[in-house]
Design an enzyme around this catalytic site. Structure first.
Site, PDB file in Angstrom:
ATOM      1  N   ASP A 157      -2.752  92.597 -46.134  1.00 11.98           N
ATOM      2  CA  ASP A 157      -2.931  91.183 -45.761  1.00 11.98           C
ATOM      3  C   ASP A 157      -2.829  90.281 -47.077  1.00 11.98           C
ATOM      4  O   ASP A 157      -4.111  89.645 -47.970  1.00 11.98           O
ATOM      5  CB  ASP A 157      -4.256  90.718 -44.932  1.00 11.98           C
ATOM      6  CG  ASP A 157      -4.702  91.375 -43.836  1.00 11.98           C
ATOM      7  OD1 ASP A 157      -4.152  92.363 -43.494  1.00 11.98           O
ATOM      8  OD2 ASP A 157      -4.858  90.812 -42.588  1.00 11.98           O
ATOM      9  N   LYS A 220       1.082  86.301 -39.676  1.00  9.78           N
ATOM     10  CA  LYS A 220      -0.366  86.353 -39.378  1.00  9.78           C
ATOM     11  C   LYS A 220      -0.880  84.962 -39.788  1.00  9.78           C
ATOM     12  O   LYS A 220      -0.848  84.087 -40.526  1.00  9.78           O
ATOM     13  CB  LYS A 220      -2.063  87.225 -40.158  1.00  9.78           C
ATOM     14  CG  LYS A 220      -3.317  86.569 -40.003  1.00  9.78           C
ATOM     15  CD  LYS A 220      -3.840  87.693 -40.953  1.00  9.78           C
ATOM     16  CE  LYS A 220      -5.366  87.292 -41.811  1.00  9.78           C
ATOM     17  NZ  LYS A 220      -5.950  88.416 -42.249  1.00  9.78           N
ATOM     18  N   LYS A 256      -0.644  88.188 -35.857  1.00 10.98           N
ATOM     19  CA  LYS A 256      -2.136  88.596 -36.000  1.00 10.98           C
ATOM     20  C   LYS A 256      -2.962  86.896 -35.953  1.00 10.98           C
ATOM     21  O   LYS A 256      -2.561  86.573 -37.232  1.00 10.98           O
ATOM     22  CB  LYS A 256      -2.970  89.348 -37.366  1.00 10.98           C
ATOM     23  CG  LYS A 256      -4.533  89.076 -37.437  1.00 10.98           C
ATOM     24  CD  LYS A 256      -5.000  89.521 -38.456  1.00 10.98           C
ATOM     25  CE  LYS A 256      -6.392  89.788 -38.985  1.00 10.98           C
ATOM     26  NZ  LYS A 256      -6.454  90.976 -40.153  1.00 10.98           N
TER      27      LYS A 256
END
Length: 320
Positions: A157, A220, A256
């Protein structure tokens, strides 16, 4: 099944990233976001009611989509092992409870997390690239990624350089994501925009397309470290982006939302957004995740309520 993510130079939008000028022209050519309409649609979808059987399915699906996360300076190996055990077996009293999708930790805790979930399908995700601010030189960010991958991370991430983005240096942001994607090797890459710092919905849309063009496996919303994190409106906007990107390229990208999603009611609202905006193909933890920790406890309590007709006592769920 849609093809795996590729960089823009490998698909139909290759011309968009030929230069800084072409990328800027492409991004400025994206339709402007009607903020009032976006928020009204997100709010309307959030009022949808679902029947008990569908709610039970949605709760189990949401559990299976959680990246169970601990990202604190006080993290210890013991805390990470406990979190891994909870991801593998969220409810020790009910073995039918789904496992979570992943455990998300800092790079130095990846090996500990891997050992904790060994032999299961629970993934280990690691934040990297000088998370959460992203204020470091590129070689430092890449070293951060390589450390996590070498320790066994299944997913990375990363955070984008919001300063570069807000200054209009779109190609710099694109090239940095490309470099991180290469450094990630076999690990899937989630690109974090920190939507609360991007100021406008138009910026969120542009960041989404930069991430997808650069080869992100997921886009995300947030780090969870700022005041405004995932919201129904910004997640809806990103779902529209991945839907449109697949229509243009045939490539499917995950989404996400992270930060601020704490209740089963919230999670179900987000699943409705997914179904009604991107479609059923995204209702799977390979394509949609929740960046959350406290959410799991509420989902477990609501799951027991549906099964037994009563809420559990305060000691039913573990404290993260």
């Amino acid at each position: 099944m849609p093809t795996a993510p590729a960089t823009a130079k490998e698909h139909a939008l290759a011309d968009a990233v030929a230069s800084e000028a072409t990328l800027r022209r492409f991004l400025q050519g994206l339709p402007g976001v009607d903020a009032v309409g976006l928020e009204a649609r997100a709010a309307a979808l959030g009022t949808r009611s679902i029947k008990a059987a569908a709610k039970a399915y949605a709760i189990d699906l949401a559990i299976s989509m959680i990246d169970l996360t601990t990202l604190e300076g006080a993290d210890t190996p013991g805390k990470v092992r406990t979190l891994g055990a909870k991801a593998v077996n969220p409810d020790p009293t009910d073995r039918t409870t789904p496992r979570t999708a992943a455990v998300c930790v800092y790079p130095d805790m990846v090996a500990t997390a891997k050992a904790a979930v060994a032999g299961t399908d629970v993934k280990v995700a690691s934040v990297a690239t000088a998370f959460p601010a992203g204020r470091a030189a590129l070689d430092v960010k890449l070293a951060d990624v390589q450390d996590a991958v070498e320790a066994g991370a299944d997913e990375i991430d990363m955070v984008i350089d919001r300063g570069a983005f807000l200054a209009g240096h779109y190609m710099k942001v694109y090239e940095e994501i490309r470099a991180v994607k290469e450094a990630s090797g076999p690990a899937r890459l989630k690109v974090i925009f920190e939507t609360g710092e991007l100021s406008t919905y138009d910026n969120i849309r542009r960041a989404s397309w930069i991430g997808m063009l650069a080869g992100a496996d997921f886009i995300k919303t947030s780090t969870g470290k700022v005041g405004v994190n995932a919201t129904p409106a910004n997640t809806l906007l990103m779902l529209e982006a991945v839907r449109d990107f697949r229509a243009a390229t045939g490539i499917q990208i995950g989404v996400k939302p992270a930060g601020g999603i704490r209740t089963s009611k919230d999670a179900v609202k987000f699943l409705v957004l997914v179904n009604e905006t991107a479609g059923e193909d995204w209702l799977d933890n390979h394509w949609f995740r929740f960046g959350a920790s406290s959410l799991l406890n509420d989902l477990l309590m609501q799951r027991q309520k549906l099964a037994t007709g009563r809420y559990s006592g305060p000691d039913y769920v573990t404290v993260d």
